[in-house]
Design an enzyme around this catalytic site. Structure first.
Site, PDB file in Angstrom:
ATOM      1  CG  HIS A   1      -1.762  -1.462   0.627  1.00 43.46           C
ATOM      2  ND1 HIS A   1      -1.081  -1.930   2.496  1.00 43.46           N
ATOM      3  CD2 HIS A   1      -2.638  -1.470   0.673  1.00 43.46           C
ATOM      4  CE1 HIS A   1      -2.252  -3.460   2.592  1.00 43.46           C
ATOM      5  NE2 HIS A   1      -3.280  -2.567   1.427  1.00 43.46           N
TER       6      HIS A   1
ATOM      7  N   GLY B   1     -12.566  11.587   6.070  1.00 43.16           N
ATOM      8  CA  GLY B   1     -13.389  10.349   6.426  1.00 43.16           C
ATOM      9  C   GLY B   1     -14.307  10.407   7.617  1.00 43.16           C
TER      10      GLY B   1
ATOM     11  CG  ASP C   1      -4.513  12.341  18.148  1.00 42.49           C
ATOM     12  OD1 ASP C   1      -4.245  12.247  17.047  1.00 42.49           O
ATOM     13  OD2 ASP C   1      -5.872  11.746  17.726  1.00 42.49           O
TER      14      ASP C   1
ATOM     15  CB  THR D   1      -7.310   2.062  12.177  1.00 42.11           C
ATOM     16  OG1 THR D   1      -6.365   1.488  11.717  1.00 42.11           O
ATOM     17  CG2 THR D   1      -7.672   1.962  14.327  1.00 42.11           C
ATOM     18  CB  SER D   2     -10.589   6.819  11.868  1.00 38.92           C
ATOM     19  OG  SER D   2     -11.914   7.315  12.941  1.00 38.92           O
TER      20      SER D   2
ATOM     21  N   GLY E   1      -9.909  14.918   8.143  1.00 36.17           N
ATOM     22  CA  GLY E   1     -11.239  15.322   7.990  1.00 36.17           C
ATOM     23  C   GLY E   1     -12.784  14.575   6.941  1.00 36.17           C
TER      24      GLY E   1
END
Length: 575
Positions: free
Chosen positions: A217, A403, A554, A442-443, A401
């Site tokens: 990737h 996502g 973060d 992941t988020s 943002g």
């Protein structure tokens, strides 16, 4: 460059539809991926593989007799969602249990892990075997941290052949783990790949150089070195594999020389010639090798070499017949693409839809309010997409943002489409699944899992007050930490979520009304998010660029604070 597409956002769905039409006797399209055209025999183990798209023939091309029963296909280079994995597994399973197998990537582990949990709740026996063959991604002493690349094929092949001959789930899992333990891969990239609709590569390699160990990737390689002739390249790729000969391994191996997209077959044959000579010089016999495009990365220029160290049981399974669209061995006399029409889809059974008790009045009211709160959260994030993207770009890829916005849009749409008589658990599970599927990564997995857990907890409440809300938030926080493994201080959204949950619980214990408790907790989340500017990241994508992130909060913590601040203005008692 990817040149043939309509809407880039629909590229994966369009490709899967075309793939299923091109191989109608072998595979059929299902929501989330593909499964075999004919259901497995009753009692057979279902091997379900998967990951992000863009790697064909992994993963859809490996569905068929002697191989996988189904493949879960996420967006380009993005992990599939838990909902997709669940649906494909239910479409493929035949009563003998399910084995998930996929490369060891954080998003995949989260999403497939959530799917495994859901399937177990439905009474199914589900196991997982991660593929960890890439020797460049972690030292041998930490092999469990390695990612999966072309060695996926070795594990899928062995597990698929084991399932095909009727082995039970314990045995299929054991052999898959054994194959993974005996598989090592090493790759190199010469140039990057281009996503559909993009006008420049996802990553670049300096001119005249090649990147040793670069991931499929675009993950960073070990080092960049000048381009090498085929003989030298073969040694560069193969020598480290020989240095990691597994304990107890004999002198027989299967070799995979894999092209990653634009290195063509004649070039691969030249490389294979030198790899074979090196192995012969070491007294190693090659058994049933593969040379071609097996695990690609769109149009990436690169190659990899994989060694599967064989013993008697692995060799028997590696050589067993197989008939998948992109992988064939021997003769499969009853292969569905040879002499039989595919059967119609099986009728849904009691496992395909989770049974729920009728929603209580409290749960229905909570669901109606949750619909409104999702729209509030969506508006709050939409207004700050660029700000969140700029913050993420400091030490990440700048898509936080976008996502979050996509995930919330999907969640809002799913909530609107949920039946009016659905309780808050059904509504937030649908919203969480939709968020997870569109946001990806992941988020997306963490938000999707947390929202669904929030709904489950709220559905058990007798009233939606401060105490019930605090209990539900604590349950969602625990689920999120269980999935992601982050703790306070890691510089993730957990640094804002935990203080929010603690403040809400403290206020509830003191009898503070929900509206006031939520407002106080939101202030605490904002303060905690701001404080992450002084932290050094220990988890997530920002970790390799830790120094860049110091002095900046973060993005995940900031976006959480934005959401709860907006929601605190709309809690019951303030509207």
């Amino acid at each position: 460059m990817t040149r043939i597409f309509d809407d880039p956002d629909a590229f994966v769905d369009d490709a899967l539809e075309g793939f299923a039409l091109a191989h109608p006797r072998v595979v059929r399209r299902v929501d989330g991926g593909v499964v075999r055209a004919r259901p497995l025999p009753a009692g057979r183990v279902a091997l379900v593989v998967g990951g992000g798209s863009g790697h064909y023939p992994a993963f859809a091309g490996l569905v068929g007799e002697g191989m996988a029963a189904g493949a879960v296909c996420g967006n380009i280079f993005s992990s599939p969602s838990a909902g997709q994995a669940t649906r494909v597994a239910l479409a493929a399973e035949a009563g003998g249990g399910i084995l998930f197998s996929y490369g060891n990537y954080a998003g995949d582990v989260l999403h497939f892990g959530e799917a495994e949990r859901r399937l177990r709740e439905r009474g199914l026996d589900v196991r997982t075997v991660l593929v960890t063959d890439d020797i460049a991604s972690a030292p041998a002493a930490e092999a469990e941290r390695r990612r999966g690349i072309a060695g996926d094929l070795c594990v899928f092949r062995v597990a698929g052949a084991s399932a095909e001959r009727g082995d039970d789930l314990d045995e299929v899992e054991r052999l898959a783990r054994h194959a993974n333990d005996r598989t090592r891969s090493h790759g190199v990239a010469f140039a990057g790949c281009t996503l559909p609709g993009a006008d420049k590569p996802l990553f670049t390699v300096p001119a005249g150089m090649m990147s040793i160990g670069l991931g499929i990737h675009g993950e960073p390689g070990v080092r960049d070195v000048p381009m090498q002739r085929a003989r030298e390249l073969a040694a560069t790729l193969t020598a480290p594999l020989l240095d990691e000969r597994p304990a107890g391994a004999g002198s027989r191996v299967s070799v995979i020389v894999n092209g990653l997209g634009t290195v063509k077959y004649e070039e691969l044959f030249v490389l294979f010639r030198h790899v074979a000579a090196l192995l012969d010089a070491e007294g190693i016999e090659i058994v049933e090798p593969e040379c071609g495009e097996l695990v690609t990365s769109l149009d990436m220029a690169g190659v990899s070499v994989t060694l599967l160290w064989l013993d008697d049981e692995l060799e028997e399974l590696w050589a067993a017949p197989a008939a998948a669209p992109a992988f064939r061995k021997g003769s499969v006399s009853d292969a569905p693409d040879v002499d039989a029409e595919p059967e119609a889809d099986r009728a849904p059974d009691e496992l395909t839809v989770a049974s729920r008790a009728p929603a209580s009045t409290v749960s229905l009211a909570a669901a109606a309010h949750a619909r409104r709160l999702l729209e509030v959260a969506g508006s709050a994030i939409a207004a700050r997409v660029d700000e969140l993207g700029d913050l993420d770009a400091i030490a990440g890829d700048g898509d936080h943002g976008i996502g979050m916005n996509r995930g919330l849009e999907a969640a809002i749409s799913a909530a609107r489409d949920t039946d009016e008589d659905a309780g808050v658990d059904a509504l937030l599970e649908a919203a969480g699944d939709a968020w997870s599927e569109l946001a990806g990564g992941t988020s997306g997995a963490l938000w999707g899992g947390a929202i669904a857990e929030l709904g489950r907890a709220l559905s058990r409440a007798d009233a939606i007050d401060a105490s019930a809300t605090a209990e539900a938030v604590n349950a969602a926080t625990a689920r999120l930490q269980e999935m992601g493994g982050a703790v306070v201080g890691d510089k993730t959204m957990v640094d804002a979520i935990v203080p929010f949950a603690e403040a809400l619980s403290a206020s509830a214990a003191q009898g503070v009304p929900l509206a006031d408790a939520a407002a106080e907790a939101a202030v605490r989340a904002q303060e905690a998010a701001t404080a992450t500017a002084g932290f050094e990241p220990r988890k997530g994508r920002a970790r390799p660029l830790a120094e860049r992130s110091i002095g900046h909060p973060d993005p995940g913590a900031v976006s959480f604070a934005i959401i709860v601040s907006a929601l605190s203005e709309r809690t019951p008692g303030k509207e």
